[in-house]
Design an enzyme around this catalytic site. Sequence first.
Site, PDB file in Angstrom:
ATOM      1  N   LYS A  61      -4.970  -9.938  -5.334  1.00  0.00           N
ATOM      2  CA  LYS A  61      -5.996 -10.338  -4.365  1.00  0.00           C
ATOM      3  C   LYS A  61      -7.248  -9.495  -4.614  1.00  0.00           C
ATOM      4  O   LYS A  61      -7.137  -8.299  -4.881  1.00  0.00           O
ATOM      5  CB  LYS A  61      -5.453 -10.051  -2.956  1.00  0.00           C
ATOM      6  CG  LYS A  61      -6.381 -10.441  -1.829  1.00  0.00           C
ATOM      7  CD  LYS A  61      -5.905  -9.857  -0.502  1.00  0.00           C
ATOM      8  CE  LYS A  61      -6.378  -8.426  -0.336  1.00  0.00           C
ATOM      9  NZ  LYS A  61      -6.916  -8.089   0.994  1.00  0.00           N
ATOM     10  N   LYS A 103     -11.118  -4.307  -2.033  1.00  0.00           N
ATOM     11  CA  LYS A 103     -12.019  -3.165  -2.211  1.00  0.00           C
ATOM     12  C   LYS A 103     -11.292  -2.011  -2.896  1.00  0.00           C
ATOM     13  O   LYS A 103     -11.816  -1.379  -3.798  1.00  0.00           O
ATOM     14  CB  LYS A 103     -12.543  -2.686  -0.860  1.00  0.00           C
ATOM     15  CG  LYS A 103     -13.370  -3.698  -0.122  1.00  0.00           C
ATOM     16  CD  LYS A 103     -13.882  -3.090   1.178  1.00  0.00           C
ATOM     17  CE  LYS A 103     -13.897  -4.107   2.282  1.00  0.00           C
ATOM     18  NZ  LYS A 103     -12.641  -4.133   3.065  1.00  0.00           N
ATOM     19  N   LYS A 114       0.828  -1.215   0.000  1.00  0.00           N
ATOM     20  CA  LYS A 114       0.000   0.000   0.000  1.00  0.00           C
ATOM     21  C   LYS A 114       0.859   1.261   0.000  1.00  0.00           C
ATOM     22  O   LYS A 114       0.465   2.272  -0.575  1.00  0.00           O
ATOM     23  CB  LYS A 114      -0.972  -0.015   1.186  1.00  0.00           C
ATOM     24  CG  LYS A 114      -2.082  -1.051   1.005  1.00  0.00           C
ATOM     25  CD  LYS A 114      -3.256  -0.835   1.927  1.00  0.00           C
ATOM     26  CE  LYS A 114      -4.406  -1.768   1.537  1.00  0.00           C
ATOM     27  NZ  LYS A 114      -5.558  -1.675   2.415  1.00  0.00           N
TER      28      LYS A 114
HETATM   29  N1  AQP Z   1      -9.373 -11.566  -1.570  1.00  0.00           N
HETATM   30  C1  AQP Z   1      -9.609 -12.065  -0.359  1.00  0.00           C
HETATM   31  N2  AQP Z   1      -9.671 -13.406  -0.175  1.00  0.00           N
HETATM   32  C2  AQP Z   1      -9.931 -13.935   1.061  1.00  0.00           C
HETATM   33  N3  AQP Z   1     -10.154 -13.166   2.159  1.00  0.00           N
HETATM   34  C3  AQP Z   1     -10.093 -11.823   2.012  1.00  0.00           C
HETATM   35  N4  AQP Z   1     -10.263 -10.803   2.868  1.00  0.00           N
HETATM   36  C4  AQP Z   1     -10.100  -9.635   2.218  1.00  0.00           C
HETATM   37  N5  AQP Z   1      -9.832  -9.850   0.937  1.00  0.00           N
HETATM   38  C5  AQP Z   1      -9.822 -11.202   0.761  1.00  0.00           C
HETATM   39  C6  AQP Z   1     -10.585 -10.967   4.294  1.00  0.00           C
HETATM   40  O1  AQP Z   1     -11.760 -10.219   4.550  1.00  0.00           O
HETATM   41  C7  AQP Z   1     -11.708  -9.715   5.865  1.00  0.00           C
HETATM   42  C8  AQP Z   1     -12.038  -8.253   5.885  1.00  0.00           C
HETATM   43  O2  AQP Z   1     -11.060  -7.550   5.141  1.00  0.00           O
HETATM   44  P1  AQP Z   1     -10.742  -6.042   5.470  1.00  0.00           P
HETATM   45  O3  AQP Z   1     -11.769  -5.195   4.896  1.00  0.00           O
HETATM   46  O4  AQP Z   1     -10.544  -5.829   6.892  1.00  0.00           O
HETATM   47  O5  AQP Z   1      -9.332  -5.761   4.886  1.00  0.00           O
HETATM   48  P2  AQP Z   1      -8.579  -6.219   3.627  1.00  0.00           P
HETATM   49  O6  AQP Z   1      -8.021  -7.578   3.826  1.00  0.00           O
HETATM   50  O7  AQP Z   1      -7.565  -5.174   3.364  1.00  0.00           O
HETATM   51  O8  AQP Z   1      -9.727  -6.242   2.530  1.00  0.00           O
HETATM   52  P3  AQP Z   1      -9.742  -5.526   1.172  1.00  0.00           P
HETATM   53  O9  AQP Z   1     -11.001  -5.860   0.490  1.00  0.00           O
HETATM   54  O10 AQP Z   1      -8.482  -5.845   0.449  1.00  0.00           O
HETATM   55  O11 AQP Z   1      -9.814  -3.995   1.562  1.00  0.00           O
HETATM   56  P4  AQP Z   1      -8.866  -2.782   1.201  1.00  0.00           P
HETATM   57  O12 AQP Z   1      -8.743  -2.776  -0.286  1.00  0.00           O
HETATM   58  O13 AQP Z   1      -9.574  -1.574   1.719  1.00  0.00           O
HETATM   59  O14 AQP Z   1      -7.548  -3.003   1.878  1.00  0.00           O
HETATM   60  C9  AQP Z   1     -10.287  -9.988   6.389  1.00  0.00           C
HETATM   61  O15 AQP Z   1     -10.336 -11.086   7.278  1.00  0.00           O
HETATM   62  C10 AQP Z   1      -9.515 -10.336   5.170  1.00  0.00           C
HETATM   63  O16 AQP Z   1      -8.466 -11.247   5.448  1.00  0.00           O
END
Ligand code: AQP
Length: 330
Positions: A194, A197, A111
């Site tokens: 991955k 969001k 990031k």
């Molecule tokens: N691609 C993924 N596959 C499996 N698990 C995932 N998680 C996120 N992406 C995947 C799991 O979802 C939970 C909540 O995620 P989060 O919102 O706290 O943070 P993150 O992992 O950073 O999710 P994003 O979607 O990638 O958000 P952004 O882009 O804002 O950083 C967690 O348990 C995560 O492991």
Amino acid sequence: MTRVFSGIQPSGEMHIGNWLGAIRNWVALQDSHEAIYCIVDQHAITGQYDVGSLADRTREMAISLVAAGLDPSRSVLFVQSHVPDHATLAWLLTTIAPLGELERMTQYKDKSQRVESIPAGLLCYPILMAADILLYRADAVPVGEDQTQHLELTRELARRWNATFGAADTPFFPEPQPILTGARRIIGLDGQAKMSKSLGNTIGVTESPEEIWQKLRPAMTDPARQKRTDPGTPEICNIYALHRHFSPEATVAEVATNCRTAAWGCIDCKKVLAANMATTLAPIRERSLELRAAPGEVQAMLGDGAATARRLAGETMREVTDRMGFLREG
Ligand code: AQP
């Protein structure tokens, strides 16, 4: 009862990666564990974000969680910023957190490359996550694979704090273990990164069948399959990987055969996936529409959840501040 804690950022809509990787487990664990779940809005401000929509995204995340099966009568659901002790404990943990380990975190490295000037909040994100978990002295954390490195740091901070301030024989903070699903890392529609969001390579859990189709249609497939008549290799195709999570076993086998023999083109394969995904997600979508029509209901659930969380957090913080030597008020 064993206690679990987990959080999700309201940095966008809940997507199928979140749902398959973590949220399904959140729902299942409500029956066997004392479950505490949090919408971590303070994490969602560690990158650039739209101030005007943060509150709406937080409400929308609560709706998606309840629609996905979280039941506030069986678990605690609240918003992180409604419980100020998260930020307080994070600061206390900052004083024992090793800087070198923070700099080695994969998510930080990824990031921080995407921004011109790196906010300290991005570096300290795992400390706030550790505080979220330790505040409730959780034994386990249902997460996707991307969060296991942060959880390792949480265990390290628990050990360090216990060694410095806890009674040596009875550690105050448990060392929380990850609980992973069979879908620990869902790849995004670009077929590479991955599903995330912030990368816009997602399908939301409350999207309509038409929206699902519009997103799946241009999604990346087996890159070696150039023409309709080329035989494909399902094992390297992300659409096939998604079939394994949304389609019945017999269909998954049919997809593999029809891909290898070029009996189906990628569009044929995606049509079947879109239909099965829409069917799987339909109950979540329908429930979310009902909840959106009754916004007071979700707001009240979050209010009750925050009251319970503040009480639990307060118990931990009294012990923490005593053991760290702070003067009690009054
Ligand atoms: N691609 C993924 N596959 C499996 N698990 C995932 N998680 C996120 N992406 C995947 C799991 O979802 C939970 C909540 O995620 P989060 O919102 O706290 O943070 P993150 O992992 O950073 O999710 P994003 O979607 O990638 O958000 P952004 O882009 O804002 O950083 C967690 O348990 C995560 O492991």
